[in-house]
Structure formats: structure tokens, C-alpha cells
Scaffold this motif. Sequence first.
Motif, PDB file in Angstrom:
ATOM      1  N   PHE A   1      44.371  38.137  55.547  1.00 51.49           N
ATOM      2  CA  PHE A   1      45.017  38.847  54.448  1.00 51.49           C
ATOM      3  C   PHE A   1      44.847  40.364  54.548  1.00 51.49           C
ATOM      4  CE2 PHE A   1      41.141  36.759  52.641  1.00 51.49           C
ATOM      5  CZ  PHE A   1      40.326  37.874  52.595  1.00 51.49           C
TER       6      PHE A   1
ATOM      7  N   LYS B   1      43.721  40.640  41.460  1.00 53.26           N
ATOM      8  CA  LYS B   1      43.802  39.174  41.628  1.00 53.26           C
ATOM      9  C   LYS B   1      44.075  38.518  40.280  1.00 53.26           C
ATOM     10  CE  LYS B   1      38.776  38.664  41.394  1.00 53.26           C
ATOM     11  NZ  LYS B   1      37.536  38.668  42.120  1.00 53.26           N
TER      12      LYS B   1
ATOM     13  N   LYS C   1      35.387  44.676  46.492  1.00 57.23           N
ATOM     14  CA  LYS C   1      35.702  43.787  45.372  1.00 57.23           C
ATOM     15  C   LYS C   1      37.158  43.949  44.974  1.00 57.23           C
ATOM     16  CE  LYS C   1      33.714  42.196  41.164  1.00 57.23           C
ATOM     17  NZ  LYS C   1      33.677  40.878  41.803  1.00 57.23           N
ATOM     18  N   ILE C   2      37.816  42.851  44.631  1.00 60.02           N
ATOM     19  CA  ILE C   2      39.191  42.913  44.110  1.00 60.02           C
ATOM     20  C   ILE C   2      39.100  42.676  42.604  1.00 60.02           C
ATOM     21  CG2 ILE C   2      41.505  41.890  44.186  1.00 60.02           C
ATOM     22  CD1 ILE C   2      40.958  41.062  47.060  1.00 60.02           C
TER      23      ILE C   2
ATOM     24  N   GLU D   1      50.915  37.872  47.167  1.00 60.49           N
ATOM     25  CA  GLU D   1      50.653  36.880  48.198  1.00 60.49           C
ATOM     26  C   GLU D   1      49.663  35.848  47.687  1.00 60.49           C
ATOM     27  OE1 GLU D   1      49.635  39.701  51.220  1.00 60.49           O
ATOM     28  OE2 GLU D   1      47.516  39.342  50.921  1.00 60.49           O
ATOM     29  N   GLU D   2      49.578  34.756  48.383  1.00 59.14           N
ATOM     30  CA  GLU D   2      48.726  33.679  47.875  1.00 59.14           C
ATOM     31  C   GLU D   2      47.251  34.028  47.990  1.00 59.14           C
ATOM     32  OE1 GLU D   2      49.503  29.700  49.193  1.00 59.14           O
ATOM     33  OE2 GLU D   2      47.943  28.948  47.839  1.00 59.14           O
ATOM     34  N   LYS D   3      46.511  33.715  46.930  1.00 60.33           N
ATOM     35  CA  LYS D   3      45.062  33.812  46.985  1.00 60.33           C
ATOM     36  C   LYS D   3      44.540  32.422  47.342  1.00 60.33           C
ATOM     37  CE  LYS D   3      41.053  35.286  44.313  1.00 60.33           C
ATOM     38  NZ  LYS D   3      40.127  34.284  44.826  1.00 60.33           N
ATOM     39  N   LEU D   4      44.002  32.305  48.519  1.00 61.31           N
ATOM     40  CA  LEU D   4      43.461  31.017  48.949  1.00 61.31           C
ATOM     41  C   LEU D   4      42.028  30.882  48.456  1.00 61.31           C
ATOM     42  CD1 LEU D   4      44.800  30.912  52.613  1.00 61.31           C
ATOM     43  CD2 LEU D   4      45.569  29.490  50.708  1.00 61.31           C
TER      44      LEU D   4
ATOM     45  N   LYS E   1      49.325  43.392  45.789  1.00 62.62           N
ATOM     46  CA  LYS E   1      48.869  44.534  46.589  1.00 62.62           C
ATOM     47  C   LYS E   1      49.927  45.613  46.668  1.00 62.62           C
ATOM     48  CE  LYS E   1      46.056  41.459  49.301  1.00 62.62           C
ATOM     49  NZ  LYS E   1      45.658  40.886  50.565  1.00 62.62           N
TER      50      LYS E   1
ATOM     51  N   ASN F   1      35.344  34.187  52.349  1.00 60.84           N
ATOM     52  CA  ASN F   1      35.786  35.419  52.996  1.00 60.84           C
ATOM     53  C   ASN F   1      35.071  35.592  54.347  1.00 60.84           C
ATOM     54  OD1 ASN F   1      35.561  38.317  53.666  1.00 60.84           O
ATOM     55  ND2 ASN F   1      36.592  38.665  51.724  1.00 60.84           N
TER      56      ASN F   1
ATOM     57  N   ARG G   1      39.987  41.740  38.783  1.00 59.67           N
ATOM     58  CA  ARG G   1      40.716  40.588  38.233  1.00 59.67           C
ATOM     59  C   ARG G   1      41.494  40.982  36.982  1.00 59.67           C
ATOM     60  NH1 ARG G   1      40.518  35.191  38.363  1.00 59.67           N
ATOM     61  NH2 ARG G   1      38.738  35.223  39.779  1.00 59.67           N
TER      62      ARG G   1
ATOM     63  N   ARG H   1      30.751  37.289  53.573  1.00 61.11           N
ATOM     64  CA  ARG H   1      30.906  38.394  52.615  1.00 61.11           C
ATOM     65  C   ARG H   1      29.644  39.242  52.516  1.00 61.11           C
ATOM     66  NH1 ARG H   1      33.980  39.116  47.824  1.00 61.11           N
ATOM     67  NH2 ARG H   1      34.319  41.353  47.834  1.00 61.11           N
TER      68      ARG H   1
ATOM     69  N   GLU I   1      40.584  34.329  54.864  1.00 62.33           N
ATOM     70  CA  GLU I   1      39.921  33.276  54.095  1.00 62.33           C
ATOM     71  C   GLU I   1      39.827  32.019  54.953  1.00 62.33           C
ATOM     72  OE1 GLU I   1      38.831  34.307  51.291  1.00 62.33           O
ATOM     73  OE2 GLU I   1      38.626  32.632  49.882  1.00 62.33           O
TER      74      GLU I   1
ATOM     75  N   VAL J   1      47.118  37.380  44.899  1.00 59.63           N
ATOM     76  CA  VAL J   1      46.570  38.736  44.954  1.00 59.63           C
ATOM     77  C   VAL J   1      47.783  39.644  45.070  1.00 59.63           C
ATOM     78  CG1 VAL J   1      45.032  40.361  46.113  1.00 59.63           C
ATOM     79  CG2 VAL J   1      44.481  37.924  46.136  1.00 59.63           C
TER      80      VAL J   1
HETATM   81  P1  ATP Z   1      35.349  39.788  44.644  1.00 59.26           P
HETATM   82  O1  ATP Z   1      33.996  40.409  44.821  1.00 59.26           O
HETATM   83  O2  ATP Z   1      36.384  40.368  45.549  1.00 59.26           O
HETATM   84  O3  ATP Z   1      35.816  39.716  43.228  1.00 59.26           O
HETATM   85  P2  ATP Z   1      34.673  37.014  44.540  1.00 59.26           P
HETATM   86  O4  ATP Z   1      33.621  36.387  45.371  1.00 59.26           O
HETATM   87  O5  ATP Z   1      34.449  37.124  43.089  1.00 59.26           O
HETATM   88  O6  ATP Z   1      35.125  38.342  45.191  1.00 59.26           O
HETATM   89  P3  ATP Z   1      37.230  35.875  44.252  1.00 59.26           P
HETATM   90  O7  ATP Z   1      37.225  36.020  42.786  1.00 59.26           O
HETATM   91  O8  ATP Z   1      37.560  34.561  44.828  1.00 59.26           O
HETATM   92  O9  ATP Z   1      35.922  36.241  44.938  1.00 59.26           O
HETATM   93  O10 ATP Z   1      38.346  36.911  44.811  1.00 59.26           O
HETATM   94  C1  ATP Z   1      38.328  37.752  45.881  1.00 59.26           C
HETATM   95  C2  ATP Z   1      38.369  37.034  47.217  1.00 59.26           C
HETATM   96  O11 ATP Z   1      39.586  36.297  47.367  1.00 59.26           O
HETATM   97  C3  ATP Z   1      38.400  37.942  48.422  1.00 59.26           C
HETATM   98  O12 ATP Z   1      37.123  38.416  48.733  1.00 59.26           O
HETATM   99  C4  ATP Z   1      38.960  37.028  49.513  1.00 59.26           C
HETATM  100  O13 ATP Z   1      37.926  36.348  50.172  1.00 59.26           O
HETATM  101  C5  ATP Z   1      39.753  35.988  48.742  1.00 59.26           C
HETATM  102  N1  ATP Z   1      41.189  35.968  49.063  1.00 59.26           N
HETATM  103  C6  ATP Z   1      41.919  34.837  49.226  1.00 59.26           C
HETATM  104  N2  ATP Z   1      43.195  35.110  49.470  1.00 59.26           N
HETATM  105  C7  ATP Z   1      43.310  36.473  49.488  1.00 59.26           C
HETATM  106  C8  ATP Z   1      44.394  37.365  49.694  1.00 59.26           C
HETATM  107  N3  ATP Z   1      45.630  36.947  49.909  1.00 59.26           N
HETATM  108  N4  ATP Z   1      44.129  38.694  49.646  1.00 59.26           N
HETATM  109  C9  ATP Z   1      42.881  39.141  49.405  1.00 59.26           C
HETATM  110  N5  ATP Z   1      41.824  38.338  49.192  1.00 59.26           N
HETATM  111  C10 ATP Z   1      42.023  37.018  49.223  1.00 59.26           C
END
Ligand code: ATP
Length: 380
Positions: A170, A239, A70-71, A92-95, A230, A99, A73, A113, A146, A228
Motif C-alpha cells: 500500500f 482510515k 500512524k494513520i 483503497e481497501e484497508k486490509l 489518501k 503491517n 481514524r 510495525r 499488509e 484508507v
Molecule cells: P496505526 O498506528 O496506523 O493507527 P494500528 O495498529 O492502530 O495502526 P490500524 O487501525 O489497523 O492499525 O490501521 C493502520 C494500519 O492499517 C496500517 O499500519 C497498515 O498496516 C494497515 N493497512 C491495511 N491496508 C492499508 C492501506 N490500504 N493503506 C494503508 N494502511 C493499510
Amino acid sequence: MEIETYLPQIAKDLKVDKERLEEEYRKGNILVGTDYKIPYLRFKKGEHDIEEGTVVFLGKQLVYARGFPKIRRAMFLKGALKKHLEGKFKAEEKLDGYNIRTVYLDEVVCLTRKGIVCPYTTEHVKELLKNSKFFEEHRDMMLCGEVVGLRNPYQTKSYPEAKEFGYFIFDIKDRKTGRSVSVEERDRLTVKYGLPCVRNFGVFTAKDSERLLALVRKLGSEGREGVVLKSLDMERQVKYTSNQSTNNDLRYAFKFVFDYGQQFMFRRLIREAFQAYELGLAGKELEKEAAELGKSILIPMVETIKRIAEGKEVTEDFEIAVPDATFGKAFVEHLKHLGVKATIEHVSKGKKETIIKVKRHYPSTNDKTRAYLSGEFCSD
Ligand code: ATP
């Protein structure tokens, strides 16, 4: 197949207690996937330092693919940077897609995922990687990226650089330990092997929160999600996304209002408040932001009610590009097993691929709205 016989070796390889692993298996937290030619175990819950979505392929040799962690927020960027990102970090860009982890067995295999083999993504990523020697020279590595684009079954968002299907890396990890290579090494490898990578906005420090906030808002105004951040060793990741993209999520969720959990909406409303505060919005600017938020909530719901009142169904339509109709039909069946209620609307055979139009159904939204329109009471 006697799954129990594999558990001692898996416990040893993953450096976890054997009895606890056996208990997790007995409790149903480790599931068996039989939808791929090699059976595999997948971890339903993150337990004992093993990430949710971790997969073990039970072939002649055990092959691991650790789950993607998990990343966290940031809600208030300035505070989060100060607290969690000391020193230099990359933005870097979060697309906004889904995943996908890619590993190599005797062929490329793509995992969602949750740790389910996705035949559709595998087919596309195989094509994308067919000229890359990455896995020839790095068998033990796992690509994490992504998938974006309109032709996808999970999250249909188009980007100008990948209208139909794109896979952007990523992270590169050791597939057995889940340890990431550094940002620098990842960039070197993606360049060397010609792998598409997420956009890099450069190096920042915790003092740059205003600059990052401006960057995220700019991305939002271009219909993009956010960033995101890092640390250079990849150990710490944060994120942060734009209100404009949060509004997109809300528009979508309120269209299918009874199929989405209330937490999904509520969390996003709070995000919007923190961003508006951090931007120092007041007066007319704050009113504009509030109006946008209100529109994202009310308009899709009213449109949904209207459509259902007209006797129509509210659905989501998307396309997939598959090698042939049989593959497409099998894949839509696979989606049904994942809990996606989908039906095939149209099949058109092209020279290179077959395009299948799929309709996704949202029964709770349709049934409940219809019931209210017919006069049913709600619970409050
Ligand atoms: P998480 O469990 O990680 O919070 P989530 O399903 O809630 O996941 P998001 O809130 O969209 O998802 O944020 C995390 C996800 O963002 C990562 O699991 C990855 O798929 C996506 N992502 C897109 N761009 C990046 C990036 N540059 N670096 C890392 N993750 C990225």
C-alpha cells in the motif's frame, strides 16, 4: 559492540540532534536487536521526528528503515473529510492483517510495525518477490504492505484472494527519509514489478461521504474491514472501518476478555455509535445494529466461561508454513520473546514445506475466569 560509536553518524543521517539521540539511547528508548545476522537498532518510541519502529542495521554500511507512521481514524466521515481531505483523494481497501516493511540488505528482510525482524514473514516474502526485479533497481526503497491469510502468526484472517498467505503493498517509501512516492508512482511501480497491491476504489472528494459510507458498509457485509483514503501525494491519510469489522474485533477481544485492555473495547464501542448515527439508523434498523453489537460482546464471553467451567482451556489455534521443523521451533521461541505464549501442537512434513500447528495461550482470561468460577470475589 559499542553502540555509542554509531550514534553521531545516525544523528547526522536522520538529521536529529546527536545529544538527544544519545539521551534516548541511555533512557532505553533505542533497543538493540541481535536476532538477525546483522545487529540493528530499533526505536521503541516515536521521538524527535523519528517514527516508532524505525530500524538501523549496523552492517558495513548503515541501512535505515523508517517506521510506518500512524494513520488517523475518522469517527464521523463527513466531518473528517471536510476537515482533513481537501481536493481529490483515492480510496483503497484497508486490509486486516499485520503491517510489514520490506527492505533489501544482501537479501530481502521483513520488519514488523515495532521494527523487529520477522524470520517467518521474511521467508514467505522472499519467495513472493523472487522473480521481481524491484529491489535490484530500487535498493533505497522500502515496500510497505499488509500480510493477510490464515497461515500467519500474528493475525489470522483469511481473504478469498489470499487464503493462506498474501502480502499486499500500500506504500513505497524512501527507506532513509520515510518519504512516500505518490499514489500514481506507487501504482506504476507495483504494476511494472508485478507486486500485489491493495484494491483501489477510485478517486473521491469530500462531497462523497455518503458514497464512501455505503462502500465501507458493503465491504463490511463481505467480511472486509474498510478503507484508507489518501491524498494523491500521499501526504494525508485517513482510515475508516465498518461496524461489521468492529464487531469482529469485539468478538475476538471478548473471547479473551482479561487479556485485552479495556481501552481496546471501549474505543470500538464508540466507533459503532458514530457510524450508526452517520448512517441515520433508527427504529428497527438501530435495534438490529444494537443486537449485533450485544451479541459480539455477550456470546464470546459466555462461551469462554462455559468452556473453562468444563475444565477446558480457551486458546487460539493457527498454522504456520515453514521450511523445516527446526525453523518452526526457532520461530515459536521467537514469538515467546515477543510476549506471545505459544506451544507447538503438531508438526507435519509436506513435500515443499512443513506445517506446524501452534496454540496460543491467554493466561489472564483462563486464570481469572477459573478463579471467579471457584468463588473468588472481583474488585467491585
Ligand atoms: P496505526 O498506528 O496506523 O493507527 P494500528 O495498529 O492502530 O495502526 P490500524 O487501525 O489497523 O492499525 O490501521 C493502520 C494500519 O492499517 C496500517 O499500519 C497498515 O498496516 C494497515 N493497512 C491495511 N491496508 C492499508 C492501506 N490500504 N493503506 C494503508 N494502511 C493499510
